[in-house]
Design a protein around this motif. Structure first.
Motif, PDB file in Angstrom:
ATOM      1  N   LYS A  60      -5.769  -2.944  -0.439  1.00  0.00           N
ATOM      2  CA  LYS A  60      -6.752  -1.846  -0.502  1.00  0.00           C
ATOM      3  C   LYS A  60      -7.202  -1.429   0.902  1.00  0.00           C
ATOM      4  O   LYS A  60      -7.332  -0.242   1.201  1.00  0.00           O
ATOM      5  CB  LYS A  60      -7.973  -2.280  -1.313  1.00  0.00           C
ATOM      6  CG  LYS A  60      -7.714  -2.332  -2.813  1.00  0.00           C
ATOM      7  CD  LYS A  60      -8.802  -3.089  -3.555  1.00  0.00           C
ATOM      8  CE  LYS A  60     -10.132  -2.373  -3.539  1.00  0.00           C
ATOM      9  NZ  LYS A  60     -11.147  -3.078  -4.353  1.00  0.00           N
TER      10      LYS A  60
ATOM     11  N   LEU B 219      -7.864   3.298  -2.536  1.00  0.00           N
ATOM     12  CA  LEU B 219      -6.935   3.120  -3.655  1.00  0.00           C
ATOM     13  C   LEU B 219      -7.651   3.386  -4.967  1.00  0.00           C
ATOM     14  O   LEU B 219      -7.103   4.014  -5.882  1.00  0.00           O
ATOM     15  CB  LEU B 219      -6.364   1.692  -3.626  1.00  0.00           C
ATOM     16  CG  LEU B 219      -5.434   1.302  -4.780  1.00  0.00           C
ATOM     17  CD1 LEU B 219      -4.233   2.236  -4.868  1.00  0.00           C
ATOM     18  CD2 LEU B 219      -4.965  -0.146  -4.637  1.00  0.00           C
TER      19      LEU B 219
ATOM     20  N   ALA C  33       0.852  -1.203   0.000  1.00  0.00           N
ATOM     21  CA  ALA C  33       0.000   0.000   0.000  1.00  0.00           C
ATOM     22  C   ALA C  33       0.882   1.245   0.000  1.00  0.00           C
ATOM     23  O   ALA C  33       0.650   2.204  -0.740  1.00  0.00           O
ATOM     24  CB  ALA C  33      -0.916  -0.013   1.224  1.00  0.00           C
TER      25      ALA C  33
ATOM     26  N   TYR D 183      -4.447   0.468   2.523  1.00  0.00           N
ATOM     27  CA  TYR D 183      -4.313   1.784   1.874  1.00  0.00           C
ATOM     28  C   TYR D 183      -5.284   2.779   2.510  1.00  0.00           C
ATOM     29  O   TYR D 183      -4.918   3.902   2.873  1.00  0.00           O
ATOM     30  CB  TYR D 183      -4.597   1.651   0.368  1.00  0.00           C
ATOM     31  CG  TYR D 183      -4.077   2.812  -0.450  1.00  0.00           C
ATOM     32  CD1 TYR D 183      -2.857   2.715  -1.111  1.00  0.00           C
ATOM     33  CD2 TYR D 183      -4.786   4.013  -0.555  1.00  0.00           C
ATOM     34  CE1 TYR D 183      -2.351   3.771  -1.851  1.00  0.00           C
ATOM     35  CE2 TYR D 183      -4.283   5.073  -1.287  1.00  0.00           C
ATOM     36  CZ  TYR D 183      -3.067   4.950  -1.937  1.00  0.00           C
ATOM     37  OH  TYR D 183      -2.562   6.015  -2.659  1.00  0.00           O
TER      38      TYR D 183
ATOM     39  N   CYS E 237      -8.304  -3.488  -9.820  1.00  0.00           N
ATOM     40  CA  CYS E 237      -8.331  -3.045  -8.420  1.00  0.00           C
ATOM     41  C   CYS E 237      -9.657  -3.443  -7.763  1.00  0.00           C
ATOM     42  O   CYS E 237      -9.741  -3.620  -6.558  1.00  0.00           O
ATOM     43  CB  CYS E 237      -8.139  -1.531  -8.400  1.00  0.00           C
ATOM     44  SG  CYS E 237      -8.218  -0.814  -6.789  1.00  0.00           S
TER      45      CYS E 237
END
Length: 342
Positions: free
Chosen positions: A307, A318, A274, A310, A338
């Motif tokens: 994700k 993200l 991340a 992040y 993603c």
């Protein structure tokens, strides 16, 4: 306090066991096998998209981002049988730039993709150490050995020999140990040894004038992930600083970056990635090759966890960051890999 300082979570957090380097589960990927997968239909769609007048990028994106890598390999091989041409070569001929690189990455087997990234990092003038650091700090033994086998097949040379001629000093010592793919993988933890290793590290760094890098390299590059987690906790008990802080204050250059990357991956692989993604979108210009490498490379392993980390680390998703940083066909394909907005 940063995620990297919080060691209390380390030993009992459920995610810590699933985010060790030896990830074999596909549970946490954003890309899974397509349920009603039909090779022939995909080949027909790709041929139409590539052979018609002008390339239909939307078809390329839909087919290649919504299949697992194993399924893409079946499509690539059926495509070659049907056309006599390699799918990779046709994609390279019909698309360009970051979009081309992404599509090629998607149809490349993971070990070959890693191998190509290593070749890219060491060829030409100057070595791109940050790519080597990211790959060797974050891969399991099996991933590294598969990559080395593929490297030999592709180049006729041993990966470790080529690395040896490209890197030097303490960085080389550490990297070459990792590149052997022989890190201890036992899951049991020896508490007394963790205490002893922590003391050795403390005496090799914080406690003395000058640093004994060899001790850090030996312990960090050979130890198993669970054992090193215990060592990090013991180190903080002795030093009152985290091992990462000590490395950052005691060392410099590429060896510092590599040892810090190892410590981060021991703590939390998804958080490490991340942070890499965040940095690739910060500052002047976006580092698309890093975005491609991580999002494609982790899409079937732990991109869901990346994700989540992040969002936790940077307060934004993200998905929304990608939306503002990348555009066109490349951006659309990356965002599909993603997965949905969190």
């Amino acid at each position: 306090m940063s995620v990297w300082d919080d060691l209390d979570l380390l030993l009992d957090s459920p995610s810590s066991s699933s985010s060790s380097l030896a990830t074999t589960s596909k549970e946490r990927g954003t890309v899974k096998d397509k349920a009603d997968f039909k090779v022939d239909e995909d080949v027909t769609a790709l041929r139409k998209a590539i052979e018609g007048l002008g390339t239909t990028e939307k078809t390329l994106i839909d087919v290649l981002t919504q299949r697992s890598n194993a399924q893409r390999q079946l499509v690539a091989s059926a495509y070659e049988k049907a056309t006599g041409r390699k799918l990779v070569a046709d994609l390279e001929g019909d698309t360009h730039g970051d979009f081309e690189n992404l599509l090629v990455a998607l149809v490349t087997p993971p070990a070959l993709f890693d191998c190509n990234e290593v070749i890219r990092a060491i060829k030409g003038s100057g070595t791109t150490e940050c790519i080597l650091t990211e790959i060797f700090a974050s891969r399991s033994n099996k991933q590294i050995r598969d990559m080395a086998d593929t490297y030999l097949k592709e180049t006729g040379r041993l990966m470790i020999h080529d690395l040896k001629s490209e890197v030097s000093g303490d960085y080389a010592k550490a990297l070459l140990i990792l590149a052997e793919g022989k890190r201890d993988e036992s899951t049991s933890v020896d508490a007394a040894k963790a205490k002893e290793d922590a003391k050795t590290l403390y005496e090799a760094g914080e406690k003395k004038w000058g640093t004994d890098e060899d001790k850090f390299i030996d312990i960090l590059c050979h130890g198993s992930v669970p054992q090193l987690r215990q060592t990090l906790v013991e180190y903080k008990n002795i030093s009152k600083k985290t091992l990462q802080e000590s490395i950052e204050s005691e060392m410099s250059g590429e060896v510092e970056k590599l040892l810090v990357a190892i410590v981060k991956c021991v703590k939390n692989v998804p958080a490490y990635f991340a942070e890499r993604l965040f940095k690739s979108m910060r500052g002047a210009g976006t580092d698309e090759s890093t975005l491609t490498r991580i999002i494609v490379g982790r899409s079937e392993i732990d991109l869901l966890d990346i994700k989540a980390e992040y969002k936790k680390l940077f307060g934004v998703s993200l998905h929304s960051e990608l939306k503002s940083e990348v555009s066109g066909n490349y951006g659309e394909a990356l965002m599909l890999l993603c997965g949905t907005e969190d």
